[in-house]
Design an enzyme around this catalytic site. Structure first.
Site, PDB file in Angstrom:
ATOM      1  N   HIS A 104       0.787  -1.112   0.032  1.00  0.00           N
ATOM      2  CA  HIS A 104       0.029  -0.115  -0.046  1.00  0.00           C
ATOM      3  C   HIS A 104       0.735   0.987   0.066  1.00  0.00           C
ATOM      4  O   HIS A 104       1.849   1.105   0.523  1.00  0.00           O
ATOM      5  CB  HIS A 104      -1.033  -0.203   1.178  1.00  0.00           C
ATOM      6  CG  HIS A 104      -0.218  -0.068   2.547  1.00  0.00           C
ATOM      7  ND1 HIS A 104       0.179  -1.414   2.973  1.00  0.00           N
ATOM      8  CD2 HIS A 104       0.154   0.790   3.421  1.00  0.00           C
ATOM      9  CE1 HIS A 104       0.696  -1.258   4.192  1.00  0.00           C
ATOM     10  NE2 HIS A 104       0.926   0.097   4.592  1.00  0.00           N
ATOM     11  N   HIS A 106       0.997   5.105   1.008  1.00  0.00           N
ATOM     12  CA  HIS A 106       0.388   6.307   1.839  1.00  0.00           C
ATOM     13  C   HIS A 106       0.379   7.806   0.947  1.00  0.00           C
ATOM     14  O   HIS A 106       1.115   8.160   0.190  1.00  0.00           O
ATOM     15  CB  HIS A 106       1.068   6.593   2.975  1.00  0.00           C
ATOM     16  CG  HIS A 106       1.204   5.433   4.069  1.00  0.00           C
ATOM     17  ND1 HIS A 106       0.524   5.246   5.239  1.00  0.00           N
ATOM     18  CD2 HIS A 106       1.757   4.342   4.103  1.00  0.00           C
ATOM     19  CE1 HIS A 106       0.757   4.282   5.921  1.00  0.00           C
ATOM     20  NE2 HIS A 106       1.693   3.720   5.202  1.00  0.00           N
TER      21      HIS A 106
END
Ligand code: 5GP
Length: 151
Positions: A104, A106
């Site tokens: 992932h 940010h």
């Protein structure tokens, strides 16, 4: 961190719709939603749906898709929060600070040096929903009609 993918990690379950998330964007290959313990208001996470732990395991086609989503959502985040810049970062492995073993990115609407520590408890849903609605609007109505073609 184990580089073998755990299909029951929390982001895998969000992708499958088994756990809730406040989504701002989704397509066939990617998903973007509000970080539940934001380091600043507007903290977003962008994920490829492909099952990998780190960036270095990501197939090139999936990298292209996730980068396109980061560009789309990141510009909308700046517009929604009324800021002139944003930061993108990600961690590879627990040694680097990764806590959820699904790749992932940010996105923060501001400089990293202004990011606080993670909230220690989940932020109230209505608070996150309000910002998410502004980001969804900005995705639907980008400021500049040419913003997608800028370098
Ligand atoms: P990492 O430390 O792995 O780079 O980042 C994981 C991020 O996921 C953290 O910023 C944390 O706040 C966020 N997070 C952890 N669990 C959940 C969850 O269940 N829902 C959402 N929306 N974010 C989560």
């Amino acid at each position: 961190m184990d580089l073998n993918y755990d299909t029951n990690n929390i982001f895998a379950r969000i992708i499958r719709g088994e756990l809730p998330a406040i989504k701002v964007y989704e397509d066939e290959h990617t998903l973007a939603f509000m970080d539940i313990m934001p380091q600043m208001p507007g903290h977003l996470l962008v994920l490829p749906k492909v099952e990998v732990v780190t960036l270095y395991q990501l197939p090139d086609e999936a990298a292209t898709a996730v980068l396109a989503t980061i560009k789309k959502v990141g510009k909308a985040l700046e517009q929604a929060m009324g800021v002139d810049g944003s930061s993108v970062f990600q961690h590879n492995g627990s040694y680097a600070g990764q806590t959820v073993p699904h790749l992932h990115f940010h996105l923060l609407p501001g400089p990293l040096k202004m990011a606080g520590a993670h909230a220690t408890v989940p932020v109230e849903t209505p608070q996150l929903e309000k910002i998410a609605a502004q980001i969804r609007d900005a995705i639907a109505y980008p400021n500049s009609p040419h913003s997608d073609t800028l370098a």
